[in-house]
Design a protein around this motif. Structure first.
Motif, PDB file in Angstrom:
ATOM      1  N   ASN A  20     -18.979  55.693  -0.364  1.00 44.96           N
ATOM      2  CA  ASN A  20     -19.690  56.931  -0.715  1.00 44.96           C
ATOM      3  C   ASN A  20     -20.950  57.113   0.129  1.00 44.96           C
ATOM      4  OD1 ASN A  20     -18.133  57.676  -3.331  1.00 44.96           O
ATOM      5  ND2 ASN A  20     -18.714  55.539  -3.649  1.00 44.96           N
ATOM      6  N   GLN A  21     -20.851  56.739   1.407  1.00 46.54           N
ATOM      7  CA  GLN A  21     -22.049  56.743   2.243  1.00 46.54           C
ATOM      8  C   GLN A  21     -22.691  58.118   2.358  1.00 46.54           C
ATOM      9  OE1 GLN A  21     -21.633  54.984   6.122  1.00 46.54           O
ATOM     10  NE2 GLN A  21     -21.767  52.896   5.322  1.00 46.54           N
ATOM     11  N   TRP A  22     -21.899  59.139   2.643  1.00 49.42           N
ATOM     12  CA  TRP A  22     -22.486  60.474   2.817  1.00 49.42           C
ATOM     13  C   TRP A  22     -23.232  60.908   1.563  1.00 49.42           C
ATOM     14  CZ3 TRP A  22     -23.504  62.573   7.187  1.00 49.42           C
ATOM     15  CH2 TRP A  22     -22.664  62.429   8.292  1.00 49.42           C
ATOM     16  N   SER A  23     -22.605  60.744   0.423  1.00 46.11           N
ATOM     17  CA  SER A  23     -23.233  61.163  -0.837  1.00 46.11           C
ATOM     18  C   SER A  23     -24.523  60.402  -1.102  1.00 46.11           C
ATOM     19  CB  SER A  23     -22.260  60.950  -2.011  1.00 46.11           C
ATOM     20  OG  SER A  23     -21.128  61.779  -1.879  1.00 46.11           O
ATOM     21  N   MET A  24     -24.498  59.078  -0.900  1.00 45.47           N
ATOM     22  CA  MET A  24     -25.672  58.269  -1.182  1.00 45.47           C
ATOM     23  C   MET A  24     -26.788  58.545  -0.184  1.00 45.47           C
ATOM     24  SD  MET A  24     -24.724  56.971  -3.907  1.00 45.47           S
ATOM     25  CE  MET A  24     -26.276  56.115  -4.167  1.00 45.47           C
ATOM     26  N   LEU A  25     -26.441  58.789   1.073  1.00 46.78           N
ATOM     27  CA  LEU A  25     -27.457  59.093   2.079  1.00 46.78           C
ATOM     28  C   LEU A  25     -28.177  60.401   1.759  1.00 46.78           C
ATOM     29  CD1 LEU A  25     -25.579  58.068   5.346  1.00 46.78           C
ATOM     30  CD2 LEU A  25     -27.594  56.956   4.376  1.00 46.78           C
ATOM     31  N   PHE A  26     -27.398  61.416   1.401  1.00 45.46           N
ATOM     32  CA  PHE A  26     -28.027  62.691   1.040  1.00 45.46           C
ATOM     33  C   PHE A  26     -28.845  62.546  -0.237  1.00 45.46           C
ATOM     34  CE2 PHE A  26     -24.720  64.818   3.737  1.00 45.46           C
ATOM     35  CZ  PHE A  26     -25.619  65.448   4.578  1.00 45.46           C
ATOM     36  N   PHE A  27     -28.350  61.743  -1.161  1.00 43.47           N
ATOM     37  CA  PHE A  27     -29.045  61.575  -2.440  1.00 43.47           C
ATOM     38  C   PHE A  27     -30.429  60.960  -2.248  1.00 43.47           C
ATOM     39  CE2 PHE A  27     -29.990  59.081  -6.301  1.00 43.47           C
ATOM     40  CZ  PHE A  27     -30.002  60.106  -7.227  1.00 43.47           C
ATOM     41  N   ILE A  28     -30.520  59.867  -1.467  1.00 40.82           N
ATOM     42  CA  ILE A  28     -31.825  59.216  -1.299  1.00 40.82           C
ATOM     43  C   ILE A  28     -32.780  60.064  -0.473  1.00 40.82           C
ATOM     44  CG2 ILE A  28     -30.831  56.915  -1.552  1.00 40.82           C
ATOM     45  CD1 ILE A  28     -31.033  56.541   1.453  1.00 40.82           C
ATOM     46  N   ARG A  29     -32.256  60.977   0.330  1.00 33.98           N
ATOM     47  CA  ARG A  29     -33.124  61.888   1.076  1.00 33.98           C
ATOM     48  C   ARG A  29     -33.644  63.013   0.186  1.00 33.98           C
ATOM     49  NH1 ARG A  29     -35.355  59.303   5.089  1.00 33.98           N
ATOM     50  NH2 ARG A  29     -33.875  58.524   6.631  1.00 33.98           N
ATOM     51  N   LEU A  30     -32.831  63.466  -0.716  1.00 33.92           N
ATOM     52  CA  LEU A  30     -33.195  64.614  -1.539  1.00 33.92           C
ATOM     53  C   LEU A  30     -34.118  64.249  -2.691  1.00 33.92           C
ATOM     54  CD1 LEU A  30     -29.720  66.384  -1.650  1.00 33.92           C
ATOM     55  CD2 LEU A  30     -31.790  67.309  -0.603  1.00 33.92           C
ATOM     56  N   VAL A  31     -33.968  63.041  -3.246  1.00 30.37           N
ATOM     57  CA  VAL A  31     -34.783  62.658  -4.406  1.00 30.37           C
ATOM     58  C   VAL A  31     -36.237  62.467  -3.979  1.00 30.37           C
ATOM     59  CG1 VAL A  31     -35.171  60.920  -6.176  1.00 30.37           C
ATOM     60  CG2 VAL A  31     -32.847  61.557  -5.556  1.00 30.37           C
ATOM     61  N   PRO A  32     -37.174  63.256  -4.489  1.00 31.09           N
ATOM     62  CA  PRO A  32     -38.575  63.155  -4.066  1.00 31.09           C
ATOM     63  C   PRO A  32     -39.201  61.794  -4.360  1.00 31.09           C
ATOM     64  CG  PRO A  32     -38.176  65.207  -5.266  1.00 31.09           C
ATOM     65  CD  PRO A  32     -36.958  64.354  -5.438  1.00 31.09           C
ATOM     66  N   ALA A  33     -38.670  61.068  -5.352  1.00 31.47           N
ATOM     67  CA  ALA A  33     -39.276  59.802  -5.767  1.00 31.47           C
ATOM     68  C   ALA A  33     -38.954  58.653  -4.807  1.00 31.47           C
ATOM     69  CB  ALA A  33     -38.811  59.430  -7.173  1.00 31.47           C
ATOM     70  N   VAL A  34     -37.975  58.821  -3.914  1.00 27.56           N
ATOM     71  CA  VAL A  34     -37.618  57.748  -2.979  1.00 27.56           C
ATOM     72  C   VAL A  34     -38.533  57.829  -1.761  1.00 27.56           C
ATOM     73  CG1 VAL A  34     -35.819  56.789  -1.503  1.00 27.56           C
ATOM     74  CG2 VAL A  34     -35.216  57.764  -3.730  1.00 27.56           C
TER      75      VAL A  34
END
Length: 242
Positions: free
Chosen positions: A141-155
């Motif tokens: 699930n690399q694409w999903s996880m990469l976009f997720f950690i970029r989008l979440v302001p807390a990361v």
């Protein structure tokens, strides 16, 4: 581990990452007064005059400066984003900010992968049990996880650069997901920077917490949820990532 990796000297392997850590530590103390809102406010007329006389050069110098700030994890990334909006407006400023941030993030990614990433990836690939399952889940699930950690302001941005390097994410995939994933947040702060003229005139300071206000945060969280939809769909259907 490949034979090429084995023949690399410790300096060649860990030097870039060590340099980033050293420069970041020095910059945290030496540059904090220069990469600040006060410095931008006090030098705004000089910056605008230089931009008007040397527009293309200003764009190129700004991108280089942004790459150095992000690449060496120097203080002032938020101020740099505001400056991009202040100098170039929301549209062009967002493009310039995202370009500089992506290239700077790529520098950290490559340094981390060269120094530690390949070793960690090899160990995770050879591991069994829970670690192996986590690694497999992330790989699928690399694409999903990469976009997720970029989008979440807390990361933290720095952390979001290191995790993919340690997991062996391909360079092209990292760059694409970084460029697209940071656009929403960059757009918000760049638009704030584009309105700094009024802020300066009123003697105020910009609201850097605007990204956590409901009308901004909720759409970003919606994008986060959207980025995880392929993970949910695969969990339901049992299909693997293409």
């Amino acid at each position: 581990m490949s034979q090429t990796e084995q023949t690399k000297s410790p300096i060649a392997r860990y030097g870039p990452l060590a340099l980033i850590v050293i420069v970041a530590a020095v910059g945290a103390f030496a540059l904090r007064d220069y990469l600040s809102f006060d410095a931008l406010r006090d030098n705004r007329e000089v910056l605008l005059a230089f931009r008007d006389e040397n527009f293309i050069l200003t764009v190129l110098l700004f991108i280089v400066a942004y790459i150095l700030i992000v690449g060496f994890s120097l203080p002032g990334a938020a101020i740099a984003t505001l400056t991009g909006g202040f100098l170039f407006g929301t549209a062009l400023g967002t493009v310039v900010n995202v370009t500089g941030a992506t290239l700077g993030a790529t520098a950290i990614f490559l340094a981390a992968r060269m120094g530690l990433g390949e070793k960690l990836k090899a160990r995770m690939d050879a591991s069994e049990g829970l670690v192996s399952k986590i690694k497999k889940g992330l790989d699928e699930n690399q694409w999903s996880m990469l976009f997720f950690i970029r989008l979440v302001p807390a990361v933290p941005f720095f952390v979001a650069n290191l995790i993919p390097a340690f997991l062996g994410v391909p360079l092209q995939r990292f760059m694409i997901s970084t460029f697209l994933g940071i656009i929403p947040g960059s757009l918000v702060y760049t638009s704030v920077g584009a309105g700094l003229g009024t802020v300066f005139a009123n003697g105020e300071t910009p609201n850097l917490g605007i990204i956590f206000e409901p009308h901004i945060l909720l759409p970003i969280l919606g994008l986060c949820a959207l980025s995880l939809m392929p993970v949910v769909i695969k969990a339901v259907t049992g299909k693997k990532d293409l």
